[in-house]
Write an enzyme that holds these catalytic residues in place. Structure first.
Site, PDB file in Angstrom:
ATOM      1  N   CYS A 209       0.824  -1.202   0.000  1.00  0.00           N
ATOM      2  CA  CYS A 209       0.000   0.000   0.000  1.00  0.00           C
ATOM      3  C   CYS A 209       0.864   1.261   0.000  1.00  0.00           C
ATOM      4  CB  CYS A 209      -0.912  -0.031   1.223  1.00  0.00           C
ATOM      5  SG  CYS A 209      -1.919   1.427   1.392  1.00  0.00           S
TER       6      CYS A 209
ATOM      7  N   LYS B 289      -1.794   7.183  -5.823  1.00  0.00           N
ATOM      8  CA  LYS B 289      -2.653   8.356  -5.615  1.00  0.00           C
ATOM      9  C   LYS B 289      -1.860   9.666  -5.664  1.00  0.00           C
ATOM     10  CE  LYS B 289      -5.226   5.375  -5.781  1.00  0.00           C
ATOM     11  NZ  LYS B 289      -5.080   3.917  -5.801  1.00  0.00           N
TER      12      LYS B 289
ATOM     13  N   GLY C 103      10.436 -13.587   7.585  1.00  0.00           N
ATOM     14  CA  GLY C 103       9.943 -14.401   8.697  1.00  0.00           C
ATOM     15  C   GLY C 103       9.415 -15.727   8.190  1.00  0.00           C
TER      16      GLY C 103
ATOM     17  N   GLY D  58      -6.004  -6.151 -18.728  1.00  0.00           N
ATOM     18  CA  GLY D  58      -6.833  -6.226 -17.530  1.00  0.00           C
ATOM     19  C   GLY D  58      -7.538  -4.906 -17.297  1.00  0.00           C
ATOM     20  N   GLY D  59      -8.862  -4.926 -17.427  1.00  0.00           N
ATOM     21  CA  GLY D  59      -9.656  -3.710 -17.206  1.00  0.00           C
ATOM     22  C   GLY D  59     -10.252  -3.682 -15.816  1.00  0.00           C
TER      23      GLY D  59
ATOM     24  N   ALA E 174      -2.045  -6.149 -15.605  1.00  0.00           N
ATOM     25  CA  ALA E 174      -2.780  -5.908 -14.341  1.00  0.00           C
ATOM     26  C   ALA E 174      -3.935  -6.902 -14.278  1.00  0.00           C
ATOM     27  CB  ALA E 174      -3.291  -4.476 -14.302  1.00  0.00           C
TER      28      ALA E 174
ATOM     29  N   HIS F 111     -25.860  23.003   2.234  1.00  0.00           N
ATOM     30  CA  HIS F 111     -26.027  23.468   0.870  1.00  0.00           C
ATOM     31  C   HIS F 111     -25.082  24.631   0.611  1.00  0.00           C
ATOM     32  CE1 HIS F 111     -28.052  24.447  -2.896  1.00  0.00           C
ATOM     33  NE2 HIS F 111     -28.025  25.723  -2.521  1.00  0.00           N
TER      34      HIS F 111
HETATM   35  P1  FAD Z   1       0.958  -5.832   1.880  1.00  0.00           P
HETATM   36  O1  FAD Z   1       0.626  -4.392   1.856  1.00  0.00           O
HETATM   37  O2  FAD Z   1       1.232  -6.527   0.621  1.00  0.00           O
HETATM   38  O3  FAD Z   1       2.140  -6.006   2.906  1.00  0.00           O
HETATM   39  C1  FAD Z   1       2.736  -7.237   3.141  1.00  0.00           C
HETATM   40  C2  FAD Z   1       4.120  -7.000   3.686  1.00  0.00           C
HETATM   41  O4  FAD Z   1       4.638  -8.230   4.145  1.00  0.00           O
HETATM   42  C3  FAD Z   1       5.103  -6.480   2.645  1.00  0.00           C
HETATM   43  O5  FAD Z   1       5.770  -5.353   3.152  1.00  0.00           O
HETATM   44  C4  FAD Z   1       6.082  -7.631   2.444  1.00  0.00           C
HETATM   45  O6  FAD Z   1       7.405  -7.200   2.173  1.00  0.00           O
HETATM   46  C5  FAD Z   1       6.006  -8.330   3.786  1.00  0.00           C
HETATM   47  N1  FAD Z   1       6.350  -9.746   3.746  1.00  0.00           N
HETATM   48  C6  FAD Z   1       5.895 -10.696   2.882  1.00  0.00           C
HETATM   49  N2  FAD Z   1       6.389 -11.910   3.231  1.00  0.00           N
HETATM   50  C7  FAD Z   1       7.172 -11.707   4.330  1.00  0.00           C
HETATM   51  C8  FAD Z   1       7.933 -12.557   5.162  1.00  0.00           C
HETATM   52  N3  FAD Z   1       7.979 -13.889   4.952  1.00  0.00           N
HETATM   53  N4  FAD Z   1       8.617 -12.012   6.187  1.00  0.00           N
HETATM   54  C9  FAD Z   1       8.567 -10.673   6.425  1.00  0.00           C
HETATM   55  N5  FAD Z   1       7.841  -9.827   5.679  1.00  0.00           N
HETATM   56  C10 FAD Z   1       7.152 -10.334   4.648  1.00  0.00           C
HETATM   57  N6  FAD Z   1      -6.042  -0.603  -1.695  1.00  0.00           N
HETATM   58  C11 FAD Z   1      -6.856   0.367  -1.255  1.00  0.00           C
HETATM   59  O7  FAD Z   1      -7.615   0.159  -0.300  1.00  0.00           O
HETATM   60  N7  FAD Z   1      -6.866   1.602  -1.847  1.00  0.00           N
HETATM   61  C12 FAD Z   1      -6.072   1.885  -2.900  1.00  0.00           C
HETATM   62  O8  FAD Z   1      -6.101   3.008  -3.413  1.00  0.00           O
HETATM   63  C13 FAD Z   1      -5.216   0.878  -3.386  1.00  0.00           C
HETATM   64  N8  FAD Z   1      -4.399   1.128  -4.431  1.00  0.00           N
HETATM   65  C14 FAD Z   1      -3.570   0.140  -4.866  1.00  0.00           C
HETATM   66  C15 FAD Z   1      -2.753   0.409  -5.970  1.00  0.00           C
HETATM   67  C16 FAD Z   1      -1.910  -0.564  -6.452  1.00  0.00           C
HETATM   68  C17 FAD Z   1      -1.043  -0.261  -7.644  1.00  0.00           C
HETATM   69  C18 FAD Z   1      -1.847  -1.826  -5.798  1.00  0.00           C
HETATM   70  C19 FAD Z   1      -0.906  -2.883  -6.290  1.00  0.00           C
HETATM   71  C20 FAD Z   1      -2.647  -2.101  -4.714  1.00  0.00           C
HETATM   72  C21 FAD Z   1      -3.524  -1.121  -4.241  1.00  0.00           C
HETATM   73  N9  FAD Z   1      -4.373  -1.352  -3.172  1.00  0.00           N
HETATM   74  C22 FAD Z   1      -5.225  -0.376  -2.741  1.00  0.00           C
HETATM   75  C23 FAD Z   1      -4.407  -2.663  -2.487  1.00  0.00           C
HETATM   76  C24 FAD Z   1      -3.601  -2.596  -1.183  1.00  0.00           C
HETATM   77  O9  FAD Z   1      -2.304  -2.132  -1.462  1.00  0.00           O
HETATM   78  C25 FAD Z   1      -3.560  -3.981  -0.552  1.00  0.00           C
HETATM   79  O10 FAD Z   1      -4.859  -4.490  -0.401  1.00  0.00           O
HETATM   80  C26 FAD Z   1      -2.868  -3.912   0.804  1.00  0.00           C
HETATM   81  O11 FAD Z   1      -1.568  -3.395   0.691  1.00  0.00           O
HETATM   82  C27 FAD Z   1      -2.818  -5.295   1.462  1.00  0.00           C
HETATM   83  O12 FAD Z   1      -2.232  -5.157   2.717  1.00  0.00           O
HETATM   84  P2  FAD Z   1      -1.497  -6.376   3.455  1.00  0.00           P
HETATM   85  O13 FAD Z   1      -1.064  -5.846   4.770  1.00  0.00           O
HETATM   86  O14 FAD Z   1      -2.324  -7.576   3.388  1.00  0.00           O
HETATM   87  O15 FAD Z   1      -0.223  -6.708   2.566  1.00  0.00           O
HETATM   88  P1  NAI Z   2      -8.639  -7.077 -10.783  1.00  0.00           P
HETATM   89  O1  NAI Z   2      -9.084  -8.410 -10.351  1.00  0.00           O
HETATM   90  O2  NAI Z   2      -9.312  -5.860 -10.289  1.00  0.00           O
HETATM   91  O3  NAI Z   2      -8.703  -7.004 -12.390  1.00  0.00           O
HETATM   92  C1  NAI Z   2      -8.018  -7.888 -13.229  1.00  0.00           C
HETATM   93  C2  NAI Z   2      -8.732  -7.895 -14.568  1.00  0.00           C
HETATM   94  O4  NAI Z   2      -7.918  -8.579 -15.516  1.00  0.00           O
HETATM   95  C3  NAI Z   2     -10.078  -8.626 -14.509  1.00  0.00           C
HETATM   96  O5  NAI Z   2     -11.093  -7.777 -14.981  1.00  0.00           O
HETATM   97  C4  NAI Z   2      -9.848  -9.843 -15.414  1.00  0.00           C
HETATM   98  O6  NAI Z   2     -11.011 -10.225 -16.104  1.00  0.00           O
HETATM   99  C5  NAI Z   2      -8.747  -9.341 -16.373  1.00  0.00           C
HETATM  100  N1  NAI Z   2      -7.931 -10.390 -16.995  1.00  0.00           N
HETATM  101  C6  NAI Z   2      -7.365 -11.461 -16.402  1.00  0.00           C
HETATM  102  N2  NAI Z   2      -6.644 -12.178 -17.304  1.00  0.00           N
HETATM  103  C7  NAI Z   2      -6.741 -11.535 -18.493  1.00  0.00           C
HETATM  104  C8  NAI Z   2      -6.227 -11.788 -19.799  1.00  0.00           C
HETATM  105  N3  NAI Z   2      -5.450 -12.834 -20.078  1.00  0.00           N
HETATM  106  N4  NAI Z   2      -6.550 -10.940 -20.804  1.00  0.00           N
HETATM  107  C9  NAI Z   2      -7.350  -9.872 -20.553  1.00  0.00           C
HETATM  108  N5  NAI Z   2      -7.860  -9.588 -19.331  1.00  0.00           N
HETATM  109  C10 NAI Z   2      -7.558 -10.397 -18.305  1.00  0.00           C
HETATM  110  O7  NAI Z   2      -7.070  -7.012 -10.469  1.00  0.00           O
HETATM  111  P2  NAI Z   2      -6.052  -5.794 -10.518  1.00  0.00           P
HETATM  112  O8  NAI Z   2      -6.566  -4.690 -11.357  1.00  0.00           O
HETATM  113  O9  NAI Z   2      -4.744  -6.396 -10.848  1.00  0.00           O
HETATM  114  O10 NAI Z   2      -6.050  -5.267  -9.025  1.00  0.00           O
HETATM  115  C11 NAI Z   2      -5.723  -6.145  -7.934  1.00  0.00           C
HETATM  116  C12 NAI Z   2      -6.398  -5.712  -6.674  1.00  0.00           C
HETATM  117  O11 NAI Z   2      -5.743  -4.575  -6.121  1.00  0.00           O
HETATM  118  C13 NAI Z   2      -7.834  -5.266  -6.875  1.00  0.00           C
HETATM  119  O12 NAI Z   2      -8.698  -6.372  -6.778  1.00  0.00           O
HETATM  120  C14 NAI Z   2      -8.069  -4.281  -5.775  1.00  0.00           C
HETATM  121  O13 NAI Z   2      -8.695  -4.901  -4.684  1.00  0.00           O
HETATM  122  C15 NAI Z   2      -6.679  -3.809  -5.392  1.00  0.00           C
HETATM  123  N6  NAI Z   2      -6.574  -2.396  -5.786  1.00  0.00           N
HETATM  124  C16 NAI Z   2      -7.403  -1.507  -5.179  1.00  0.00           C
HETATM  125  C17 NAI Z   2      -7.408  -0.204  -5.546  1.00  0.00           C
HETATM  126  C18 NAI Z   2      -8.347   0.732  -4.909  1.00  0.00           C
HETATM  127  O14 NAI Z   2      -8.935   0.376  -3.901  1.00  0.00           O
HETATM  128  N7  NAI Z   2      -8.522   1.930  -5.424  1.00  0.00           N
HETATM  129  C19 NAI Z   2      -6.484   0.320  -6.573  1.00  0.00           C
HETATM  130  C20 NAI Z   2      -5.670  -0.712  -7.158  1.00  0.00           C
HETATM  131  C21 NAI Z   2      -5.722  -2.006  -6.744  1.00  0.00           C
END
Ligand code: FAD
Ligand code: NAI
Length: 470
Positions: free
Chosen positions: A45, A54, A117, A181-182, A266, A442
């Site tokens: 995150c 963001k 870990g 991926g949309g 994605a 408002h």
């Molecule tokens: P993570 O954030 O993945 O953290 C896991 C941590 O564990 C990592 O630091 C990793 O290094 C560590 N780790 C892994 N294995 C080990 C180990 N064996 N020993 C020690 N450390 C370890 N979510 C939202 O709600 N809003 C958003 O706007 C949003 N935007 C996103 C944009 C992108 C591009 C992406 C990829 C994700 C986004 N997400 C968003 C999703 C969000 O980032 C995740 O849902 C969230 O980070 C999950 O939290 P977590 O604590 O489960 O794991």
């Molecule tokens: P996603 O599950 O949202 O979307 C993946 C998309 O890829 C799906 O619509 C799927 O049908 C499509 N797809 C899979 N294989 C394909 C192929 N071979 N060809 C064409 N399309 C294909 O996963 P995404 O976008 O990778 O995001 C992962 C997660 O991260 C999300 O589920 C979300 O929970 C989290 N996230 C949250 C954000 C937020 O809260 N604003 C921002 C970014 C990520």
């Protein structure tokens, strides 16, 4: 080895938005806590997800405002920008937030171990890396998160075929990008790169973009993207990606290949549940890589919890945090700590933004409710007219029998902030009447909820009546 083992009440593995709040909560409840992190504090995150994406999206919003200044009668000269500097600002935001987090960990007397870990048994965790250690503990919370899903037919080289982490670190904008991926990541990046005049093509294998959202929301984003010139291929399955001298060629089943400078893959996430010793503690992992947990976030082994991306398909930072708090409270002896998922807000940071919480109309009907929807367009709000942010709508899904609000969806400017009100409404099982009885300031865009409630009640104020009140 045994004499050297360190002893803690609780070990948290992973410091993302699941792990670090769990560690803080447990420390506040009086437990001695060790936090193990293999990479940077803050997880996906903070370092390669929510915050950096963001920060860039906020930059694109400033650019959009400048471009639209003329509509307000403000003339600006030719606008130029340096994308590399924007990326620097994004990195500065991340490191600033990370510093704050480091301070919080210290202030809560949490012992940080830097390294990987691994569970050796239900009561022992080994740390391998910068800090090598053996830790004995009563309880464990596993919060290891997820990584971009890699598809063997088109692996990411992170030069021309990038995952979201690599794309966030790109320092030069391409002329054209194909996004595979949309879903949420695909659409957020499509919106971002479109703002910087990059030609964007989305390839989605299902029938519509953001297929996890209801039809009306998905249609609204599709139309907005079309107006912005983003190309979308749906029902289009990517089969492979080839390198070309100019960039990449994406092979799509049943249609001509697509060319671009770079591609973003994605297509979902894969769970960090392998090679962390779950089998040494008898923890059951499901076929999709998720850890099986109960309502307290406890795994199949007593005293061991799993939270965040690895514990449910709600891959959202705030869900991870809430699960972490529940797990920490339960680990500290609060048996009543349970997780509820009926009012989870979700925001997609596209232009327009999308905010959803609770049930869609389709899901509510599927669950047996006599559901109806009350929708209100921003076009009809004074504040939206004043700010020239008239695209989109707010709608609430209600149970006709009781008036209870079951779900809400909003598409439009500031949907991310607007959805919070409906989170409170749904979490507290409030009704259409309670929203109607609440005075909304408002002129504000939050009035859209009041108006949508009036529409659901068949007593619209700023729209023509849609039928006789029952
Ligand atoms: P993570 O954030 O993945 O953290 C896991 C941590 O564990 C990592 O630091 C990793 O290094 C560590 N780790 C892994 N294995 C080990 C180990 N064996 N020993 C020690 N450390 C370890 N979510 C939202 O709600 N809003 C958003 O706007 C949003 N935007 C996103 C944009 C992108 C591009 C992406 C990829 C994700 C986004 N997400 C968003 C999703 C969000 O980032 C995740 O849902 C969230 O980070 C999950 O939290 P977590 O604590 O489960 O794991
Ligand atoms: P996603 O599950 O949202 O979307 C993946 C998309 O890829 C799906 O619509 C799927 O049908 C499509 N797809 C899979 N294989 C394909 C192929 N071979 N060809 C064409 N399309 C294909 O996963 P995404 O976008 O990778 O995001 C992962 C997660 O991260 C999300 O589920 C979300 O929970 C989290 N996230 C949250 C954000 C937020 O809260 N604003 C921002 C970014 C990520």
């Amino acid at each position: 080895m045994d004499e050297k083992a360190k002893k803690f009440d609780l070990v948290v593995i992973g410091s993302g938005p699941g792990g670090y709040p769990a560690a803080i909560k447990a420390a506040q409840l009086g437990l001695s806590v060790a936090l193990i992190e293999a990479n940077e504090l803050g997880g996906t995150c903070l370092n390669r997800g929510c915050i950096p994406s963001k920060a860039l999206i906020a930059t694109a919003a400033v650019l959009d405002n400048i471009k639209n200044a003329d509509e307000f009668g403000i003339q600006v000269g030719q606008v130029t920008y340096d994308y590399s500097k924007m990326v620097d600002r994004k990195d500065a935001v991340v490191s600033q937030v990370r510093k704050g987090l480091e301070g919080l960990i210290r202030a809560n007397n949490i012992t940080l171990f830097k390294g990987v870990g691994k569970l050796l048994s239900p009561k022992e965790v080994k740390v391998i890396g910068q800090d090598n250690a053996l830790i004995r503990t009563d309880k464990i919370i596993i919060a290891t998160g997820s990584e971009p899903r890699n598809i063997p037919a088109f692996p990411c080289d992170n030069v021309k075929v990038l995952d979201s982490t690599a794309l966030l670190n790109l320092r030069k904008l391409p002329k054209k990008i194909i996004i595979i991926g949309g879903g949420i990541i695909g659409c957020e990046f499509a919106s971002l790169f479109n703002a910087f005049k990059v030609e964007v093509v989305i390839v989605e294998m299902l029938t519509r973009i953001i297929p996890m959202e209801c039809q009306s929301v998905s249609t609204a984003l599709t139309k907005a993207f079309e107006r912005k010139g983003i190309t979308m291929h749906t029902q289009a399955m990517v089969q492979g990606i080839d390198n070309t001298p100019q960039g990449v060629r994406v092979r799509v089943a049943g249609q001509d290949p697509l060319d671009a400078d770079i591609a973003l893959v994605a297509v979902g996430r894969s769970m960090n549940t392998r090679d962390i010793g779950l089998e040494n503690a008898g923890i059951l992992v499901k076929e999709n890589g998720l850890v099986k947990v109960d309502e307290h976030m406890q795994t199949t082994t007593e005293g061991i919890y799993a939270i965040g991306d690895i514990a449910s398909t709600w891959w959202l930072a705030h869900v991870a945090t809430h699960q972490g708090i529940v797990a920490a409270r339960h680990a500290a002896g609060e048996r009543s700590a349970v997780m509820h998922y009926n009012a989870v807000p979700s925001v997609i940071f596209t232009v327009p933004e999308i905010g959803t919480v609770g049930l869609t109309l389709e899901k509510a009907i599927e669950q047996g409710y006599q559901a109806t929807v009350g929708a209100f367009p921003f076009q009809a709000l004074g504040k939206s007219q004043a700010t020239l942010q008239t695209d989109g709508f707010a709608q609430i899904v209600t149970d006709k029998r009781t008036g209870q609000i079951l779900g809400a969806q909003v598409v439009g400017h500031d949907a991310s902030a607007l959805i919070a009100e409906m989170g409170v409404v749904i979490a507290n099982e409030l009704t259409v009447e309670s929203v109607i009885e609440t005075i909304h300031a408002h002129p504000t865009v939050a009035e859209a909820w009041l108006e949508a409630a009036l529409v659901a009640n068949n007593t619209p104020l700023h729209l023509p009546p849609r039928g006789k009140k029952k």
